[in-house]
Design a protein around this motif. Structure first.
Motif, PDB file in Angstrom:
ATOM      1  N   GLU A 162      -1.381  20.638  50.758  1.00 15.96           N
ATOM      2  CA  GLU A 162      -0.674  20.385  49.720  1.00 15.96           C
ATOM      3  C   GLU A 162      -1.388  20.932  48.458  1.00 15.96           C
ATOM      4  OE1 GLU A 162       0.439  16.259  49.065  1.00 15.96           O
ATOM      5  OE2 GLU A 162       1.151  15.996  51.150  1.00 15.96           O
ATOM      6  N   PHE A 163      -0.414  21.537  47.445  1.00 17.16           N
ATOM      7  CA  PHE A 163      -0.890  21.765  46.124  1.00 17.16           C
ATOM      8  C   PHE A 163       0.273  21.734  45.060  1.00 17.16           C
ATOM      9  CE2 PHE A 163       0.399  26.140  45.407  1.00 17.16           C
ATOM     10  CZ  PHE A 163       0.058  26.291  44.172  1.00 17.16           C
ATOM     11  N   THR A 164      -0.131  21.387  43.991  1.00 19.21           N
ATOM     12  CA  THR A 164       0.847  21.135  42.970  1.00 19.21           C
ATOM     13  C   THR A 164       0.882  22.468  41.987  1.00 19.21           C
ATOM     14  OG1 THR A 164       0.913  18.874  43.381  1.00 19.21           O
ATOM     15  CG2 THR A 164       1.819  19.682  41.207  1.00 19.21           C
ATOM     16  N   VAL A 165       1.893  22.847  41.601  1.00 17.25           N
ATOM     17  CA  VAL A 165       1.822  24.047  40.865  1.00 17.25           C
ATOM     18  C   VAL A 165       1.570  23.452  39.398  1.00 17.25           C
ATOM     19  CG1 VAL A 165       3.356  25.968  39.955  1.00 17.25           C
ATOM     20  CG2 VAL A 165       3.485  25.327  42.062  1.00 17.25           C
ATOM     21  N   LEU A 218      -6.346  23.187  46.511  1.00 14.52           N
ATOM     22  CA  LEU A 218      -5.495  22.934  47.781  1.00 14.52           C
ATOM     23  C   LEU A 218      -6.277  21.896  48.591  1.00 14.52           C
ATOM     24  CD1 LEU A 218      -3.369  25.278  49.338  1.00 14.52           C
ATOM     25  CD2 LEU A 218      -5.310  24.441  50.854  1.00 14.52           C
ATOM     26  N   GLN A 219      -5.817  20.915  49.236  1.00 17.66           N
ATOM     27  CA  GLN A 219      -6.206  20.025  49.906  1.00 17.66           C
ATOM     28  C   GLN A 219      -5.664  19.886  51.352  1.00 17.66           C
ATOM     29  OE1 GLN A 219      -6.944  16.039  48.657  1.00 17.66           O
ATOM     30  NE2 GLN A 219      -8.003  16.545  47.048  1.00 17.66           N
ATOM     31  N   ALA A 220      -6.329  20.456  52.453  1.00 18.67           N
ATOM     32  CA  ALA A 220      -6.091  20.695  53.689  1.00 18.67           C
ATOM     33  C   ALA A 220      -6.498  19.225  54.920  1.00 18.67           C
ATOM     34  CB  ALA A 220      -6.338  22.114  54.379  1.00 18.67           C
ATOM     35  N   ARG A 221      -5.559  19.253  55.825  1.00 21.32           N
ATOM     36  CA  ARG A 221      -5.972  18.215  56.801  1.00 21.32           C
ATOM     37  C   ARG A 221      -5.805  18.635  58.218  1.00 21.32           C
ATOM     38  NH1 ARG A 221      -6.943  13.242  54.956  1.00 21.32           N
ATOM     39  NH2 ARG A 221      -6.129  12.878  52.873  1.00 21.32           N
TER      40      ARG A 221
END
Length: 180
Positions: free
Chosen positions: A49-52, A36-39
């Motif tokens: 965002e994160f992709t399942v 997960l990458q947070a801004r």
């Protein structure tokens, strides 16, 4: 009290990075983690965002609910970067509103809504189809402020040692030890 963004918090739009490389939620060293990458957002808010991936499924082709709860927890926990405090999840209440298929990117938003003593109250949503898409999951949480000793006293010694030997991790830990 209304939460106040720390003056040394990352600027809006800045990528927050992983708090630990082995973290299942945000760490880049976990092969099946969420990555997960947070801004940083405005005020005491963030986006992530994160992709399942196939490794994240429960029912065939759908994200496991526990993985979705983890994504919300990680997003909510990332708010602590903006408060410049160390905190752990005390309570996480999650609502699952829509199925999230494998391959879907979950667009997450979180905001700290109140503080009371060591408690930090926050809320988050996860949308599919884009940042303005339908809400698939949401959560409310209470985080509890702790000192770095919480991890040193309770973590496994080899991981604690590895983290403390990492200059970036040590710098981050020291930056959060002193609260205004």
């Amino acid at each position: 009290m209304k939460p106040v963004r720390h003056p040394d918090a990352p600027a809006p739009g800045e990528l927050l990075g992983a708090h630990y490389g082995q973290c299942f939620g945000c760490g880049g060293d976990q092969p099946h983690g969420l990555h997960l990458q947070a801004r940083a957002g405005e005020g005491v808010a963030i986006t992530a965002e994160f992709t399942v991936q196939p490794a994240h499924q429960g029912a065939p082709g759908l994200a496991h609910g526990g993985v979705l709860a983890t994504a919300l927890d990680e997003t909510l926990g990332s708010l602590n970067w903006l408060l410049r405090t160390i905190a752990v999840t005390g309570r996480l209440e999650t609502d699952f509103l829509r199925p999230v298929p494998v391959g879907t990117t979950l667009y997450l938003e979180a905001e700290a809504t109140a503080t009371a003593g060591r408690k930090i109250y926050s809320t988050a949503t996860g949308r599919i189809g884009g940042p303005d898409g339908p809400v698939a999951v949401r959560a409310d949480a209470v985080f509890i402020e702790v000192k770095i000793d919480h991890f040193v006293d309770n973590g496994r010694e080899e991981e604690i040692r590895a983290a403390m030997d990492d200059p970036d991790q040590l710098r981050r830990a020291r930056a959060f030890e002193v609260n205004p």
